[in-house]
Scaffold this motif. Structure first.
Motif, PDB file in Angstrom:
ATOM      1  N   GLN A  38     -12.024   6.391  -9.238  1.00  0.00           N
ATOM      2  CA  GLN A  38     -13.032   7.444  -9.325  1.00  0.00           C
ATOM      3  C   GLN A  38     -12.361   8.801  -9.210  1.00  0.00           C
ATOM      4  O   GLN A  38     -11.833   9.164  -8.158  1.00  0.00           O
ATOM      5  CB  GLN A  38     -14.088   7.279  -8.216  1.00  0.00           C
ATOM      6  N   SER A  43     -17.938   9.360 -12.032  1.00  0.00           N
ATOM      7  CA  SER A  43     -18.387   8.042 -11.613  1.00  0.00           C
ATOM      8  C   SER A  43     -17.216   7.056 -11.630  1.00  0.00           C
ATOM      9  O   SER A  43     -16.211   7.287 -12.312  1.00  0.00           O
ATOM     10  CB  SER A  43     -19.523   7.558 -12.514  1.00  0.00           C
ATOM     11  N   LEU A  88     -11.523   2.475  -5.186  1.00  0.00           N
ATOM     12  CA  LEU A  88     -12.539   1.723  -4.460  1.00  0.00           C
ATOM     13  C   LEU A  88     -12.331   0.229  -4.682  1.00  0.00           C
ATOM     14  O   LEU A  88     -12.162  -0.221  -5.813  1.00  0.00           O
ATOM     15  CB  LEU A  88     -13.934   2.106  -4.963  1.00  0.00           C
ATOM     16  N   PRO A 104     -14.924   1.971   1.431  1.00  0.00           N
ATOM     17  CA  PRO A 104     -15.077   3.426   1.469  1.00  0.00           C
ATOM     18  C   PRO A 104     -14.152   4.165   0.523  1.00  0.00           C
ATOM     19  O   PRO A 104     -14.360   5.352   0.254  1.00  0.00           O
ATOM     20  CB  PRO A 104     -14.760   3.778   2.926  1.00  0.00           C
TER      21      PRO A 104
ATOM     22  N   TYR B  35     -26.698   3.083  -6.465  1.00  0.00           N
ATOM     23  CA  TYR B  35     -25.855   3.350  -5.307  1.00  0.00           C
ATOM     24  C   TYR B  35     -25.989   4.821  -4.925  1.00  0.00           C
ATOM     25  O   TYR B  35     -26.244   5.684  -5.767  1.00  0.00           O
ATOM     26  CB  TYR B  35     -24.383   3.070  -5.618  1.00  0.00           C
ATOM     27  N   ARG B  36     -25.723   5.071  -3.676  1.00  0.00           N
ATOM     28  CA  ARG B  36     -25.655   6.437  -3.170  1.00  0.00           C
ATOM     29  C   ARG B  36     -24.236   6.668  -2.667  1.00  0.00           C
ATOM     30  O   ARG B  36     -23.640   5.786  -2.018  1.00  0.00           O
ATOM     31  CB  ARG B  36     -26.651   6.596  -2.024  1.00  0.00           C
ATOM     32  N   GLN B  37     -23.707   7.868  -2.949  1.00  0.00           N
ATOM     33  CA  GLN B  37     -22.381   8.227  -2.447  1.00  0.00           C
ATOM     34  C   GLN B  37     -22.458   9.590  -1.779  1.00  0.00           C
ATOM     35  O   GLN B  37     -22.924  10.560  -2.368  1.00  0.00           O
ATOM     36  CB  GLN B  37     -21.353   8.253  -3.582  1.00  0.00           C
ATOM     37  N   ASP B  38     -21.997   9.647  -0.539  1.00  0.00           N
ATOM     38  CA  ASP B  38     -21.910  10.898   0.197  1.00  0.00           C
ATOM     39  C   ASP B  38     -20.470  11.391   0.175  1.00  0.00           C
ATOM     40  O   ASP B  38     -19.542  10.583  -0.002  1.00  0.00           O
ATOM     41  CB  ASP B  38     -22.419  10.700   1.621  1.00  0.00           C
ATOM     42  N   GLN B  41     -17.099   9.444   0.999  1.00  0.00           N
ATOM     43  CA  GLN B  41     -17.481   8.086   1.389  1.00  0.00           C
ATOM     44  C   GLN B  41     -17.609   7.188   0.173  1.00  0.00           C
ATOM     45  O   GLN B  41     -17.659   7.629  -0.960  1.00  0.00           O
ATOM     46  CB  GLN B  41     -18.798   8.137   2.162  1.00  0.00           C
ATOM     47  N   GLY B  42     -17.665   5.922   0.458  1.00  0.00           N
ATOM     48  CA  GLY B  42     -17.817   4.932  -0.605  1.00  0.00           C
ATOM     49  C   GLY B  42     -19.248   4.833  -1.079  1.00  0.00           C
ATOM     50  O   GLY B  42     -20.100   5.669  -0.753  1.00  0.00           O
ATOM     51  N   LEU B  43     -19.523   3.795  -1.853  1.00  0.00           N
ATOM     52  CA  LEU B  43     -20.842   3.597  -2.441  1.00  0.00           C
ATOM     53  C   LEU B  43     -21.683   2.693  -1.551  1.00  0.00           C
ATOM     54  O   LEU B  43     -21.222   1.640  -1.109  1.00  0.00           O
ATOM     55  CB  LEU B  43     -20.704   2.939  -3.817  1.00  0.00           C
ATOM     56  N   ARG B  44     -22.913   3.087  -1.318  1.00  0.00           N
ATOM     57  CA  ARG B  44     -23.843   2.261  -0.545  1.00  0.00           C
ATOM     58  C   ARG B  44     -24.988   1.853  -1.458  1.00  0.00           C
ATOM     59  O   ARG B  44     -25.573   2.683  -2.149  1.00  0.00           O
ATOM     60  CB  ARG B  44     -24.357   3.023   0.677  1.00  0.00           C
TER      61      ARG B  44
END
Lengths: 112, 114
Positions: A38, A43, A88, A104, B35-38, B41-44
């Motif tokens: 990424q 994305s 990732l 993460p 997914y949500r990414q902050d 941080q990774g993807l939730r």
């Protein structure tokens, strides 16, 4: 323990070196693993997948899976500045196979 | 060309407003994900759907809702109940028979709550 864990980094390597990115996982994920790259603000894109123990090579990328140690890694040979990105690690949940869980991510910086 | 289209790319919302993020794919994929990414941080996983008219909650579904009325479309509504909605939202899909985990992502929608 989280299902998929990675060191957040940042990991810095000089151009031309080997970058080693690591991922550990719990018993709650199935043993198929996927590496995504990424770039900042973009994305994720799939770059490697590995399903069995051992190594899988694709160009400058090698994925390694060690099920006994619950460890999967991504090696990038001859690192280029264009490899600078967040990597990732992902795997399907064992309890719900359609549910894909991401770690993460590890930030990689390749220094010219 | 085949792909996943998310819109809008950028969205600003006032607190207390619901917003809907669009996700459309023309890849003929059965499975779709949100997914949500902050930052940093990774993807939730918020929601996922394997088939039309069916979807499952992910790890952080509270304050979100989805629908899957058509195979091509999987819109996400961020409701006022979502306490901290500012984030980067990513829609993904995977092909039938494809190994779960091989996802194709849209370009994302960046939501900012003012």
């Amino acid at each position: 323990q989280k299902e998929v864990e990675q060191n957040s980094g940042p990991l810095s390597v000089p151009e031309g070196a080997i970058a080693s990115l690591n991922c550990t996982y719990s018993d709650r994920v199935s043993q198929s693993f996927f590496w995504y790259r990424q770039y900042s603000g973009k994305s994720p894109e799939l770059i490697m997948s590995i399903y069995s123990n051992g190594d899988k090579e694709d160009g400058r990328f090698t994925a390694q899976l060690n099920k006994a140690s619950q460890y999967v890694s991504l090696l990038i040979r001859d690192s280029q500045p264009s490899d600078s990105a967040t990597y990732l690690c992902a795997a399907p949940s064992k309890t719900s196979y359609d549910k894909v869980i991401f770690g993460p991510g590890t930030s990689l910086s390749v220094i010219p | 060309d085949g792909g996943i289209t998310q819109s809008p790319k950028y969205l600003f919302r006032k607190e207390g407003q619901n917003v809907t993020l669009s996700c459309e794919q023309n890849l003929n994929h059965d499975a779709m994900y949100w997914y949500r990414q902050d930052p940093g941080q990774g993807l939730r996983l918020i929601y996922y759907s394997q088939i039309v008219n069916d979807f499952q909650k992910g790890d952080i579904a509270e304050g979100y809702s989805v629908s899957r009325e058509k195979k091509e479309s999987f819109p996400l509504t961020v409701t006022s109940a979502q306490k901290n909605p500012t984030a980067f939202y990513l829609c993904a899909s995977s092909a039938p028979g494809q190994n779960t985990g091989e996802l194709f992502f849209g370009e994302g929608s960046r939501l900012t709550v003012l």
